[in-house]
Design a protein around this motif. Structure first.
Motif, PDB file in Angstrom:
ATOM      1  N   ARG A 119       0.707  -1.535   0.204  1.00 25.33           N
ATOM      2  CA  ARG A 119       0.142   0.168  -0.197  1.00 25.33           C
ATOM      3  C   ARG A 119       0.549   1.125   0.325  1.00 25.33           C
ATOM      4  N   ALA A 120       2.001   1.121   0.530  1.00 23.20           N
ATOM      5  CA  ALA A 120       2.623   2.164   0.739  1.00 23.20           C
ATOM      6  C   ALA A 120       3.505   2.755  -0.767  1.00 23.20           C
ATOM      7  N   ILE A 121       4.116   1.790  -1.293  1.00 22.96           N
ATOM      8  CA  ILE A 121       4.488   1.614  -2.479  1.00 22.96           C
ATOM      9  C   ILE A 121       3.033   2.004  -3.628  1.00 22.96           C
ATOM     10  N   ARG A 122       2.505   2.276  -3.761  1.00 20.24           N
ATOM     11  CA  ARG A 122       1.335   2.047  -4.018  1.00 20.24           C
ATOM     12  C   ARG A 122       0.548   3.578  -4.430  1.00 20.24           C
ATOM     13  N   ALA A 123       0.836   4.356  -3.164  1.00 16.90           N
ATOM     14  CA  ALA A 123       0.338   5.396  -2.471  1.00 16.90           C
ATOM     15  C   ALA A 123       1.266   6.545  -2.335  1.00 16.90           C
ATOM     16  N   GLY A 124       2.773   5.697  -2.871  1.00 15.11           N
ATOM     17  CA  GLY A 124       3.819   6.473  -3.452  1.00 15.11           C
ATOM     18  C   GLY A 124       3.802   6.951  -4.485  1.00 15.11           C
ATOM     19  N   ARG A 125       3.994   5.927  -5.503  1.00 10.98           N
ATOM     20  CA  ARG A 125       3.487   6.094  -7.284  1.00 10.98           C
ATOM     21  C   ARG A 125       2.207   6.931  -7.309  1.00 10.98           C
ATOM     22  N   ASP A 126       1.334   6.959  -7.186  1.00 10.48           N
ATOM     23  CA  ASP A 126       0.705   7.379  -7.355  1.00 10.48           C
ATOM     24  C   ASP A 126      -0.166   9.023  -6.674  1.00 10.48           C
ATOM     25  N   HIS A 127       0.980   9.481  -5.775  1.00  4.30           N
ATOM     26  CA  HIS A 127       0.875  10.860  -4.759  1.00  4.30           C
ATOM     27  C   HIS A 127       1.567  11.078  -4.679  1.00  4.30           C
ATOM     28  N   GLY A 128       3.094  10.970  -4.496  1.00  2.00           N
ATOM     29  CA  GLY A 128       4.107  11.617  -4.447  1.00  2.00           C
ATOM     30  C   GLY A 128       4.697  10.749  -2.800  1.00  2.00           C
ATOM     31  N   ALA A 129       3.610  11.433  -2.277  1.00  2.00           N
ATOM     32  CA  ALA A 129       3.902  11.807  -0.899  1.00  2.00           C
ATOM     33  C   ALA A 129       3.479  11.609  -0.091  1.00  2.00           C
ATOM     34  N   ALA A 130       3.313   9.985   0.532  1.00  2.00           N
ATOM     35  CA  ALA A 130       2.157   9.255   1.059  1.00  2.00           C
ATOM     36  C   ALA A 130       2.577   9.002   2.245  1.00  2.00           C
ATOM     37  N   VAL A 131       1.742   8.809   3.857  1.00  2.00           N
ATOM     38  CA  VAL A 131       2.183   8.367   5.218  1.00  2.00           C
ATOM     39  C   VAL A 131       1.255   7.949   5.601  1.00  2.00           C
ATOM     40  N   PRO A 132       0.939   6.038   6.122  1.00  2.00           N
ATOM     41  CA  PRO A 132       0.182   5.418   6.820  1.00  2.00           C
ATOM     42  C   PRO A 132      -0.206   6.011   8.313  1.00  2.00           C
ATOM     43  N   GLY A 133      -1.484   5.882   8.176  1.00  2.00           N
ATOM     44  CA  GLY A 133      -2.216   6.549   9.660  1.00  2.00           C
ATOM     45  C   GLY A 133      -3.560   5.496   9.998  1.00  2.00           C
ATOM     46  N   VAL A 134      -3.694   5.509  11.365  1.00  2.00           N
ATOM     47  CA  VAL A 134      -4.298   5.027  11.671  1.00  2.00           C
ATOM     48  C   VAL A 134      -5.330   5.985  12.722  1.00  2.00           C
ATOM     49  N   PRO A 135      -6.914   5.306  12.475  1.00  2.00           N
ATOM     50  CA  PRO A 135      -8.120   6.681  13.587  1.00  2.00           C
ATOM     51  C   PRO A 135      -7.178   7.133  15.183  1.00  2.00           C
ATOM     52  N   VAL A 136      -7.449   7.499  15.360  1.00  2.00           N
ATOM     53  CA  VAL A 136      -7.141   8.057  16.764  1.00  2.00           C
ATOM     54  C   VAL A 136      -8.589   7.934  17.324  1.00  2.00           C
ATOM     55  N   THR A 137      -8.649   6.572  18.828  1.00  2.00           N
ATOM     56  CA  THR A 137      -9.336   5.945  19.761  1.00  2.00           C
ATOM     57  C   THR A 137      -9.727   6.861  20.856  1.00  2.00           C
ATOM     58  N   ASP A 138      -8.719   7.802  21.606  1.00  2.00           N
ATOM     59  CA  ASP A 138      -9.087   8.309  22.351  1.00  2.00           C
ATOM     60  C   ASP A 138      -9.263   9.523  22.251  1.00  2.00           C
TER      61      ASP A 138
END
Length: 417
Positions: free
Chosen positions: A130-149
């Protein structure tokens, strides 16, 4: 895909230059072992297992070379071949990432670069993809998870006390992870621009990219992709990796072998003896075919014994004039190479010298350093001691000197069977 393979090349930077001692133990967290393997070893193996990554560039602290090479020793040769020589990091994470980028630029810039924390060993192939695909598609991409607190933005009004300024909606917040993916050229340009303005405090590359005006997207991270920060994280990692057989498939499984050696030489006329690769002034020399270094001879036999490959006379027969007067460091180096040729690693070398004279106390550290240099092991993996025989036997009568040694090595399980 229509793009060329070169244009789609991917490299990964593993940031391992931090001190990270909050977990305790006095060892940076990336080098702490969980279920028998260092955290960094597991991180490198996980990245190297993904075939789409062509090169992995580690960035380490200036004084961490021994730790790092211990990590490499626990990886298979195929995985080690994917990992570039480490480069030295800087005082901040940002400076360390730039060091990795500059190293990649010098060796042939990839199209996409992933930047990953050494202390995130739970990374899965799906997240890398997913990281590689997002980097290729958008040029700058970071993984994130929803904040529960619920998160509060505060301003400090006194030490330890803050007044709430804002309560952002959780739906719009993400806790950011690594690997973060970028088009290589723009990220390197951003790092160089920030360094040119003496800005070094960006805590992740997504923030640096934002500062440089690059649009940054967030793709789905994984809750399991946690970062080891506290002692409790190490305990959890130990539990997880101990019960996870998949994590062991990329690792070489080792068995421990212990070998011992012994050597003795009689005194003769001379003005020095060789001990542990160090020339020590003495009122007599030793009678020997080579240089008569009992410490290195015993240690060579200990290593050969650990891999069940004969003894020093088998490899360097005294009947061969080639070895007359030879320096014994080459004997030890040969034995070490035999261990490594079988995929083994040397864990510890221990020598005891038995002699009434000469005294070796003042030479102890020089001997340890020389043996560590010859064997290619950390200084902490070498021990040397000396004792007399209380005037008993040929050593007690000062007719000669002797040494006994022990070597602990690990061999790949299949080879050791």
């Amino acid at each position: 895909m229509s793009a060329s393979r070169e244009s789609q090349s991917v490299a990964a930077i593993v940031v391992a230059a931090g001190r990270g001692i909050r977990v305790g133990g006095g060892v940076p967290k990336q080098y702490r072992r969980v279920a028998g393997q260092a955290v960094l070893t597991r991180t490198l193996a996980a990245l190297a297992a993904y075939p789409g990554i062509g090169q992995i560039q580690p960035v380490i602290a200036a004084d961490a070379a021994d730790f790092f090479h211990d990590c490499l020793d626990d990886l298979t040769p195929a995985i080690r071949a994917r990992i570039a020589d480490p480069v030295e990091g800087g005082a901040t994470r940002q400076m360390s990432v730039r060091a990795g980028l500059e190293a990649l630029a010098a060796s042939g810039a990839p199209a996409i670069v992933l930047v990953h924390d050494a202390a995130r060993p739970f990374i899965r192939p799906e997240l890398i993809e997913r990281a590689i695909r997002a980097g290729r598609d958008h040029g700058a991409a970071v993984p994130g998870v929803p904040v529960t607190d619920t998160v509060k933005r505060v301003e400090e009004i006194e030490p330890g006390i803050g007044r709430v300024v804002e309560t952002p909606a959780r739906e719009a917040l993400r806790a950011v992870q690594t690997p973060q993916a970028f088009a290589f050229g723009p990220l390197l340009d951003a790092h160089r621009a920030a360094a040119g303005q003496d800005l070094h405090a960006f805590t992740d590359d997504g923030a640096l990219a934002e500062w440089a005006g690059l649009p940054v997207v967030v793709f789905a991270g994984e809750v399991e992709n946690r970062k080891i920060t506290q002692a409790a994280d190490l305990i959890e990692a130990e539990r997880a990796f101990s019960s996870e057989s998949a994590g062991a498939t990329a690792m070489t499984q080792y068995v421990t072998r212990l070998g011992t050696g012994f050597d003795v030489h009689a005194f003769t006329e001379g003005d020095h003896v060789w001990l542990g690769g160090i020339r020590i002034p003495a009122d007599r020399g030793v009678l020997a075919h080579s240089d008569g270094d009992v410490a290195l001879h015993a240690l060579t036999d200990a290593l050969l014994g650990a891999i069940a490959d004969g003894d020093i006379g088998t490899h360097f027969p005294p009947s061969d004039e080639k070895w007359r007067g030879a320096s014994s460091d080459q004997f030890l180096a040969h034995a070490c190479e035999l261990v490594r040729a079988r995929g083994g690693r040397i864990d510890h070398l221990d020598i005891t010298v038995l002699a009434e004279a000469p005294r070796i106390g003042q030479h102890r550290e020089a001997i340890r350093g020389r043996i560590a240099e010859i064997a290619g092991v950390p200084l902490t993996a070498v021990s040397i001691k000396a004792t007399t025989t209380e005037k008993l036997g040929f050593v007690g009568r000062a007719e000669g000197l002797a040494a006994q040694a022990a070597a602990t090595v690990r061999l790949p399980e299949d080879d050791a069977a």
